[in-house]
Design an enzyme around this catalytic site. Structure first.
Site, PDB file in Angstrom:
ATOM      1  N   GLY A  38      -9.399  -1.619  -4.538  1.00  0.00           N
ATOM      2  CA  GLY A  38      -9.763  -1.399  -5.921  1.00  0.00           C
ATOM      3  C   GLY A  38      -8.559  -1.471  -6.833  1.00  0.00           C
ATOM      4  N   VAL A  40      -6.144   0.774  -9.852  1.00  0.00           N
ATOM      5  CA  VAL A  40      -5.760   2.034 -10.475  1.00  0.00           C
ATOM      6  C   VAL A  40      -5.339   1.730 -11.910  1.00  0.00           C
ATOM      7  CG1 VAL A  40      -4.282   4.069 -10.386  1.00  0.00           C
ATOM      8  CG2 VAL A  40      -4.998   2.970  -8.265  1.00  0.00           C
ATOM      9  N   ASP A 148      -0.931  12.304   5.295  1.00  0.00           N
ATOM     10  CA  ASP A 148      -0.124  11.169   4.829  1.00  0.00           C
ATOM     11  C   ASP A 148       0.954  11.644   3.857  1.00  0.00           C
ATOM     12  OD1 ASP A 148       0.636   8.521   4.850  1.00  0.00           O
ATOM     13  OD2 ASP A 148      -0.766   7.909   3.288  1.00  0.00           O
TER      14      ASP A 148
END
Length: 734
Positions: A38, A40, A148
């Protein structure tokens, strides 16, 4: 959705025609980053608050379980309550294109700051660790594991760091949506239990291990388990001790405790904060070094200079001016308030109309150029290769511009990265940020290319390299390298093919293999592939690994010769190959000697002299003098530069012509093509150039071509043939 960290705010890209202008209450101002999942965006509310708005592609939303994963990410982020974790400000997992907005932090990531300015002082590291440990304590208190924690997921602000990206966070013990054999996290900053995909063992201690890696990185400027190929990083994480050289004495015990191989031996995140610092970051920026503060100030000033929100309805009457709040972006540093004026005027100038009152203040803009970009090392250690490629591009462009009836005229724009991984991203953005650049030839070197990936992926601008062979330059599983085409073999395949050649041409039975770790990723890929190829033939290799700088090289070579090797394979760089050639010559070794792409070049033959004679060296290039199809190129190069073309000139010439052909096809009726649409037809194209044929896999790797083999003869590289892309067949009865 877990995406790569967005590019720095200073590189805010304009919205594309296909982008929405509004998402819920957020007016979109530009793109912060884009990837396979996608986009941002930088968004702003009516009261002036900025947010990072993550929007997924519609096709992603249609995939099974995607909305469940996205909803879980939103819920995970909302469950964390900490001043040191970026909060969610809005989300809609059920929208046709699911989206989530988080508070925007103008500062750089820890990774950007360390790359640009070096390691942080001890107090900064302590305050960083204190805040991130508190954020992780809140994550764990919410029953989650972040999984992460890495430099790219920690943003630096004047009042302290912020932990971001809960895209792969999980509730403790949750495994339903994760395959049991899937490695989740970032190699180099993941725990041994993550590296081994022991899903049931991954809990809060995994985040603590990552925090230990983060602290070591912040204090030294390098990851504690090194860099390089993913498999090598994970092996070191599980089996090797961390390299903590340079970590301040006062932090060593805590960092070692965080990096314990046994999860049960690591301290809890809440306890780490108590051990790290006696004070906390305040309202000022004194907790960070001055160069980092300046970076934050510059980015905050850019945010202050953003335009006011325009009316989104049809322009029937002037809209009332919106609130001019810039809450959260008045930067206090050293007692001074940093502000930026003229925001609307400066932004309007970017549109080229010279003013915002409907009256033109300047002359009409010039016609758009049609430009081919070149990213190359023109001044660093690989300048010979970079300059050769630049010349190839220029000759191809001159050839096109000399055509009668050409539909447009081409320009060339060059960006020199010096072969420096610290300059690679800026060099790439100098090209991708220029809307006139339709495609890029380069980069010429591995590591400048690797760090350039965020710019390539963000712009979706086609990039064709003829010499960067690192595996990770194209990685569909990440995904990264979304717009890259590699017109050369990877180092792994090239080494394997070269080994097949050695097997076919010699009767080697006892090869020796030295992996020199100066260029760790390259040498590891070459060594593993060579060992694999020998193993296919049932040949046992005598492997040796030596530290960076080729320490102990001569000693190890003596051991290998004493052990009776009949072939020597050098998985390392040209300087160490020069030393190896001279030492093997002194030892009286007369067997086959082999080197790869990073040995190939004038440095080796000139440095080794007579000791280089007879070496077999593989490289992803063909000598133009051996190609009758390259006669016109040879003549044009002599006319322009007074010499015959060097290696890599012909390949750069070919791929430039390939790119230009696709631009011509896309520019039907003289209409300027959308550069973001060129990668797919390039990857599907089959092109016959003066140096040979080019075809690509769906992912963008070269298809059907191996590596070329040369023998050093009389101080020159004598062309032999292409190395076989399959192991030699065994004779019957063997």
């Amino acid at each position: 959705m877990s995406t790569a960290t967005p590019p720095e705010p200073g590189a805010l890209q304009p919205l594309l025609p296909s982008d929405p202008s509004v998402i819920a209450a957020y007016r979109l101002l530009g793109r912060l980053g884009a990837g396979g999942m996608g986009v941002v965006y930088l968004g702003r509310t009516a009261n002036g608050e900025l947010a990072a708005v993550k929007v997924t592609h519609a096709d992603q939303a249609d995939q099974p379980d995607f909305r469940a994963r996205f909803r879980r990410e939103v819920e995970a982020a909302r469950r964390v309550s900490s001043p040191w974790a970026v909060p969610v400000t809005g989300a809609d997992p059920d929208a046709p294109e699911p989206w989530m907005a988080t508070a925007f932090v103008a500062g750089p990531s820890l990774g950007e700051a360390v790359t640009a300015h070096g390691a942080l002082p001890e107090r900064s590291v302590r305050l960083l660790g204190w805040a991130v440990a508190r954020a992780l304590a809140a994550v764990h208190a919410a029953g989650l594991v972040h999984r992460d924690v890495k430099p790219g997921n920690v943003l630096l602000a004047v009042d302290g760091p912020r932990l971001i990206d809960f895209g792969i966070a999980r509730a403790t013990g949750e495994t339903a949506l994760t395959a049991t054999d899937m490695v989740v996290g970032t190699p180099g900053f993941l725990a041994p239990e993550q590296a081994e995909a022991r899903t049931g063992a991954i809990g809060p201690p995994a985040d603590v291990f990552a925090l230990g890696c983060l602290l070591a990185y912040a204090a030294t400027g390098r990851p504690p388990f090194g860099t390089g190929a993913v498999d090598a990083l994970m092996y070191r994480t599980v089996h090797d001790e961390p390299d903590l050289t340079g970590v301040p004495e006062g932090l060593l015990d805590l960092v070692r405790a965080c990096l314990a191989k046994d999860p049960a031996a690591r301290p809890a995140a809440a306890a780490i904060g108590l051990r790290l610092v006696e004070d906390a970051p305040g309202d000022g920026a004194e907790w960070l070094p001055a160069p980092v503060v300046r970076t934050i100030a510059e980015r905050s000033a850019r945010m202050l200079a953003l335009p006011e929100i325009d009316a989104t309805e049809a322009p029937t009457a002037p809209a009332a001016p919106p609130a001019k709040s810039r809450r959260g972006f008045l930067l206090l540093a050293g007692g001074a308030v940093l502000a930026a004026g003229g925001g609307v005027t400066a932004w309007a100038a970017l549109d080229g109309d010279g003013g915002g009152d409907g009256k033109k203040k300047t002359a009409p803009p010039k016609a758009r150029r049609w430009t081919i970009g070149v990213q190359a090392d023109l001044t660093g250690p690989g300048k010979d290769i970079g300059r050769a490629q630049e010349r190839g591009v220029r000759l191809a462009v001159e050839r096109f511009n000399a055509r009668k009836g050409r539909p447009f005229t081409l320009d060339v724009k060059v960006s020199d990265d010096g072969g420096d991984r610290h300059r690679g991203l800026a060099a790439a953005r100098a090209l991708t940020g220029d809307p006139d650049v339709l495609g890029i030839i380069g980069p010429s070197s591995d590591y400048a290319g690797l760090v350039s990936l965020p710019a390539y992926d963000e712009a979706r601008l086609p990039v064709i390299t003829v010499s960067a062979g690192l595996n990770l330059l194209i990685n569909p599983s990440a995904p990264q390298g979304l717009s890259v085409l590699r017109a050369c073999s990877t180092h792994s395949y090239a080494s394997m093919f070269l080994t097949y050649y050695v097997e076919a041409k010699t009767r080697t039975a006892r090869p020796g293999l030295v992996q020199e770790r100066t260029d760790d990723a390259y040498s590891w890929q070459c060594a593993v592939s060579a060992k694999f190829a020998f193993g296919q033939a049932g040949i046992t290799v005598l492997p040796r690994v030596i530290p960076a700088g080729a320490k102990r090289l001569e000693e190890v070579l003596g051991e290998l010769v004493d052990a009776g090797i009949d072939t020597y394979v050098h998985a390392g760089t040209a300087p160490s190959a020069v030393r190896a050639a001279k030492e093997l010559d002194a030892l009286g070794f007369t067997g086959t000697r082999v080197g790869g792409q990073h040995v190939f070049g004038s440095e080796f033959v000139e440095g080794a002299g007579k000791a280089a004679e007879g070496w077999i060296v593989g490289a992803p290039v063909v000598d133009p003098a051996t190609r009758k199809q390259a006669a016109a190129l040879m003549a044009a190069h002599r006319k322009a530069y007074g010499t015959a073309p060097a290696f890599y000139t012909g390949e750069a010439y070919d791929v430039t012509n390939l790119l230009v052909d696709q631009v011509v096809k896309a520019a039907k009726g003289g209409k300027r093509p959308d550069r973001t649409t060129l990668t797919a037809p390039l990857r599907a194209a089959k092109y016959e150039g003066v140096m040979g044929g080019y075809a690509f896999t769906e992912e963008g790797n070269l298809d059907g071509v191996s590596t070329f083999v040369y023998a050093v003869e009389n101080g020159r590289y004598k062309p032999l043939e292409f190395a076989p892309a399959a192991p030699p067949k065994k004779a019957e009865g063997t």
